[in-house]
Design an enzyme around this catalytic site. Structure first.
Site, short mmCIF file in Angstrom:
data_model
loop_
_atom_site.label_atom_id
_atom_site.label_comp_id
_atom_site.label_asym_id
_atom_site.label_seq_id
_atom_site.Cartn_x
_atom_site.Cartn_y
_atom_site.Cartn_z
N SER A 125 -51.19 42.89 -0.93
CA SER A 125 -51.82 44.18 -1.27
C SER A 125 -53.08 44.45 -0.45
CB SER A 125 -52.18 44.14 -2.75
OG SER A 125 -53.09 45.15 -3.07
N GLU A 127 -55.60 45.53 -1.69
CA GLU A 127 -56.72 45.09 -2.53
C GLU A 127 -57.34 43.80 -1.99
OE1 GLU A 127 -58.31 46.39 -5.36
OE2 GLU A 127 -57.24 48.22 -4.86
N TYR A 149 -57.47 40.38 -9.56
CA TYR A 149 -56.17 40.74 -8.97
C TYR A 149 -56.20 40.50 -7.45
CZ TYR A 149 -52.48 43.80 -7.10
OH TYR A 149 -51.40 44.31 -6.39
P1 NDP Z 1 -45.20 47.32 -11.39
O1 NDP Z 1 -46.38 46.99 -12.24
O2 NDP Z 1 -44.54 48.65 -11.54
O3 NDP Z 1 -44.06 46.20 -11.65
C1 NDP Z 1 -44.39 44.87 -11.88
C2 NDP Z 1 -43.12 44.10 -12.19
O4 NDP Z 1 -43.46 42.71 -12.40
C3 NDP Z 1 -42.40 44.57 -13.46
O5 NDP Z 1 -41.01 44.50 -13.23
C4 NDP Z 1 -42.80 43.50 -14.48
O6 NDP Z 1 -41.85 43.32 -15.53
C5 NDP Z 1 -42.81 42.27 -13.58
N1 NDP Z 1 -43.55 41.14 -14.15
C6 NDP Z 1 -44.83 41.13 -14.59
N2 NDP Z 1 -45.17 39.90 -15.02
C7 NDP Z 1 -44.08 39.11 -14.83
C8 NDP Z 1 -43.79 37.73 -15.07
N3 NDP Z 1 -44.71 36.91 -15.60
N4 NDP Z 1 -42.58 37.25 -14.74
C9 NDP Z 1 -41.63 38.07 -14.21
N5 NDP Z 1 -41.82 39.39 -13.98
C10 NDP Z 1 -43.04 39.89 -14.28
O7 NDP Z 1 -45.64 47.06 -9.88
P2 NDP Z 1 -45.17 47.82 -8.53
O8 NDP Z 1 -43.70 47.98 -8.54
O9 NDP Z 1 -46.04 49.00 -8.31
O10 NDP Z 1 -45.59 46.76 -7.42
C11 NDP Z 1 -44.69 45.74 -6.99
C12 NDP Z 1 -45.49 44.61 -6.35
O11 NDP Z 1 -46.22 45.11 -5.25
C13 NDP Z 1 -46.53 43.97 -7.27
O12 NDP Z 1 -46.60 42.60 -6.94
C14 NDP Z 1 -47.82 44.67 -6.90
O13 NDP Z 1 -48.93 43.87 -7.21
C15 NDP Z 1 -47.61 44.83 -5.41
N6 NDP Z 1 -48.31 45.93 -4.79
C16 NDP Z 1 -48.16 47.19 -5.29
C17 NDP Z 1 -48.81 48.24 -4.71
C18 NDP Z 1 -48.64 49.63 -5.21
O14 NDP Z 1 -49.41 50.50 -4.79
N7 NDP Z 1 -47.67 49.91 -6.05
C19 NDP Z 1 -49.69 48.04 -3.52
C20 NDP Z 1 -49.66 46.69 -3.02
C21 NDP Z 1 -49.02 45.68 -3.65
P3 NDP Z 1 -41.91 44.17 -16.90
O15 NDP Z 1 -41.19 45.45 -16.62
O16 NDP Z 1 -41.21 43.27 -17.84
O17 NDP Z 1 -43.37 44.39 -17.22
P1 GDP Z 2 -55.88 50.28 -7.35
O1 GDP Z 2 -56.29 50.77 -6.01
O2 GDP Z 2 -54.76 49.28 -7.30
O3 GDP Z 2 -56.99 49.83 -8.21
O4 GDP Z 2 -55.14 51.56 -8.04
P2 GDP Z 2 -55.59 52.52 -9.24
O5 GDP Z 2 -54.67 53.69 -9.18
O6 GDP Z 2 -55.65 51.79 -10.54
O7 GDP Z 2 -57.08 52.97 -8.87
C1 GDP Z 2 -57.37 53.65 -7.66
C2 GDP Z 2 -58.83 54.12 -7.67
O8 GDP Z 2 -58.98 55.15 -8.65
C3 GDP Z 2 -59.84 53.02 -8.04
O9 GDP Z 2 -60.91 53.10 -7.14
C4 GDP Z 2 -60.30 53.41 -9.44
O10 GDP Z 2 -61.65 53.02 -9.73
C5 GDP Z 2 -60.19 54.93 -9.36
N1 GDP Z 2 -60.10 55.57 -10.68
C6 GDP Z 2 -60.93 56.55 -11.14
N2 GDP Z 2 -60.61 56.87 -12.40
C7 GDP Z 2 -59.56 56.07 -12.75
C8 GDP Z 2 -58.79 55.96 -13.95
O11 GDP Z 2 -59.02 56.63 -14.94
N3 GDP Z 2 -57.78 55.04 -13.94
C9 GDP Z 2 -57.49 54.28 -12.84
N4 GDP Z 2 -56.47 53.42 -12.89
N5 GDP Z 2 -58.23 54.36 -11.70
C10 GDP Z 2 -59.24 55.24 -11.67
#
Ligand code: NDP
Ligand code: GDP
Length: 331
Positions: A125, A127, A149
Site C-alpha cells: 500500500s 500508506e 496499518y
Molecule cells: P477490504 O477491506 O474490502 O477487504 C479485505 C478482505 O480481507 C475481506 O475479504 C476480509 O474478509 C478479508 N480478511 C480480513 N481479515 C482476514 C483474516 N484474518 N483472514 C482472512 N481474511 C481476512 O480491502 P480491499 O479489497 O480494499 O483491499 C485489498 C487489499 O489491498 C488489502 O490488503 C488492503 O490493505 C490492500 N490495499 C488496498 C487499497 C485500497 O485503496 N483499496 C490500497 C492499497 C492496498 P471479510 O469479508 O470476512 O471481512
Molecule cells: P486511507 O488513505 O487508507 O487512510 O483511506 P481513507 O479513505 O480511510 O482516508 C483517506 C483520507 O481521508 C485520510 O487522510 C483521512 O484522514 C481523510 N478523512 C477525512 N475525513 C474522513 C472520514 O470521515 N473518514 C475517513 N475514513 N477518512 C477521512
C-alpha cells in the site's frame, strides 16, 4: 486452465479480481473466514462460479489446507485488516493479520510448493510512504509509515521481497495507491462521502460528519487496479510496482464533486468532527506509475471525476432501491 487462490475474495478488490480471472478462464478459489453472518455481498453475482475454502490469515494450518484444496498456480494475498483508523484501536490484530499473515502465507507456499511453481502477489500500500520522503512516490522512495496499518504493510512488503531473494520464489509486491469503487467499504472516505451525498439528496439524512478535508490522495478505480495485479504475475521476472494515477486531490475536492453531482452545496451539509481526525496523518500521496506503464503496459482507464460520479450514481440507485423495497414490504 490456470488456477488462482485469492485471500480477501469477499473484499472490494477480491471481488473485482475474481471477475477478471473468471473472464480470463481461470478456475478461482477464494479463502473465506467463518462468520455468524454471511459476508458475500460483493461476490453474490459470481458465487456459483467460485470455489470457496474456509481459512484465516491468523491460522497457519488453514493456509496449508487452502493450498492443498486449490493447488493454485497463482496466489493473490488481498486479505487484511485494511482500515487505517481501526489500526490505532486494534494495532496488535492489524500487525498479526496485515503483517504476520503475509509471512504465514509465504511460509505455507514455501513448504507446500517445493518446485517453486506458485506465483505470489502481495497487496502492499501507498500508506507505507506515509510522511512522504519524495513527491511523487515511486518504487525507490523510502517508506515512513504513519499508522499501525502502514507499519504492518511495510513488514509484509519486505517479507515478500525477502522470500523472493531467500528462496527464489516468484513473489511480487504491488504498491497500490488508494483505489475505490461502488463496492468500497462505507468507512473509507470516498464511499462515506458518495453515500452521504446520495442520502442527503434523497432526504434520508441531513448532514455528513468528516475529519481532515485537507489530506490529498491519489485515487483510482479498483477495476483498473486489479488488472495491474494480474499483469504483475505474468512477467518473466518477479518485480515490485507502484500502481497509481499520478494525480492527487484533496478530500474537500472529493466532497465538492460528490455534492455537486446531486445538485447540493456541500458547505450546507458537511460538519467537521474530531472523531474522524487521526493521531498521525498522511498528508499527501501521489504516485508515479511510470514503471507499471513501461513494463506492464498498464494504464488506468477511469479518471477521478468519472469515479466520483460512478460512485454517487451507484449509491443513489441502491438507496432508491432500498426505499422501494421498504415501501413494498410495508404494504
Ligand atoms: P477490504 O477491506 O474490502 O477487504 C479485505 C478482505 O480481507 C475481506 O475479504 C476480509 O474478509 C478479508 N480478511 C480480513 N481479515 C482476514 C483474516 N484474518 N483472514 C482472512 N481474511 C481476512 O480491502 P480491499 O479489497 O480494499 O483491499 C485489498 C487489499 O489491498 C488489502 O490488503 C488492503 O490493505 C490492500 N490495499 C488496498 C487499497 C485500497 O485503496 N483499496 C490500497 C492499497 C492496498 P471479510 O469479508 O470476512 O471481512
Ligand atoms: P486511507 O488513505 O487508507 O487512510 O483511506 P481513507 O479513505 O480511510 O482516508 C483517506 C483520507 O481521508 C485520510 O487522510 C483521512 O484522514 C481523510 N478523512 C477525512 N475525513 C474522513 C472520514 O470521515 N473518514 C475517513 N475514513 N477518512 C477521512
Amino acid at each position: 486452465m490456470k488456477t488462482a487462490l485469492i485471500t480477501g475474495i469477499t473484499g472490494q478488490d477480491g471481488s473485482y479480481l475474481a471477475e477478471l480471472l473468471l473472464e480470463k478462464g481461470y478456475r478461482v478459489f477464494g479463502l473465506v473466514r467463518r462468520s455468524s453472518t454471511v459476508t458475500f455481498e460483493r461476490i453474490d453475482h459470481i458465487q456459483d462460479r467460485l470455489e470457496l475454502v474456509s481459512g484465516d490469515l491468523s491460522d497457519q494450518n488453514s493456509l496449508f489446507y487452502a493450498l492443498e484444496a486449490s493447488q493454485p498456480d497463482e496466489v493473490y494475498n488481498l486479505a487484511a485488516q485494511s482500515f487505517v483508523q481501526t489500526s490505532w484501536t486494534q494495532p496488535v490484530l492489524t500487525g498479526d493479520v496485515t503483517g504476520l499473515g503475509v509471512t504465514r502465507m509465504l511460509e505455507a507456499i514455501r513448504i507446500f510448493d517445493r518446485e517453486r511453481r506458485i506465483r505470489f502477489y502481495q497487496a502492499s500500500s501507498s500508506e507505507m510512504f506515509g510522511k512522504v520522503q519524495a513527491v511523487p512516490q515511486d518504487e525507490d522512495t523510502s517508506f515512513y509509515p504513519r499508522s499501525p496499518y502502514g507499519v504492518a504493510k511495510v513488514y509484509g512488503h519486505w517479507a515478500t521481497v525477502n522470500y523472493r531473494e531467500s528462496y527464489g520464489m516468484y513473489a511480487v509486491s504491488g504498491i497500490l495507491f488508494n483505489h475505490e469503487s461502488p463496492r468500497r467499504g462505507l468507512e473509507f472516505v470516498t464511499r462515506k462521502v458518495t453515500d452521504g451525498a446520495a442520502r442527503i439528496s434523497l432526504g434520508l439524512s441531513r448532514e455528513l460528519r468528516l475529519g481532515n478535508l485537507d489530506a490529498q490522495r491519489d485515487w483510482g478505480f479498483a477495476g483498473d487496479y486489479v488488472r495491474a495485479m494480474h499483469l504483475m504475475l505474468q512477467q518473466d521476472e518477479p518485480d515490485d510496482y507502484v500502481v497509481a494515477t499520478g494525480e492527487t486531490h484533496t478530500v474537500q475536492k472529493l466532497v465538492e464533486l460528490a455534492f455537486s453531482a446531486v445538485g447540493l452545496d456541500w458547505r450546507e451539509h458537511v460538519k467537521l468532527d474530531e472523531r474522524f481526525m487521526r493521531p498521525a496523518e498522511v498528508d499527501l500521496l501521489v504516485g508515479d506509475p511510470g514503471k507499471a506503464k513501461r513494463k506492464l503496459g498498464w494504464e488506468p482507464e477511469v479518471n477521478f471525476e468519472s469515479l466520483v460520479t460512478m460512485m454517487v450514481e451507484a449509491d443513489l440507485e441502491r438507496l432508491r432501491g432500498n426505499r422501494r423495497s421498504a415501501v413494498s414490504s410495508a404494504v
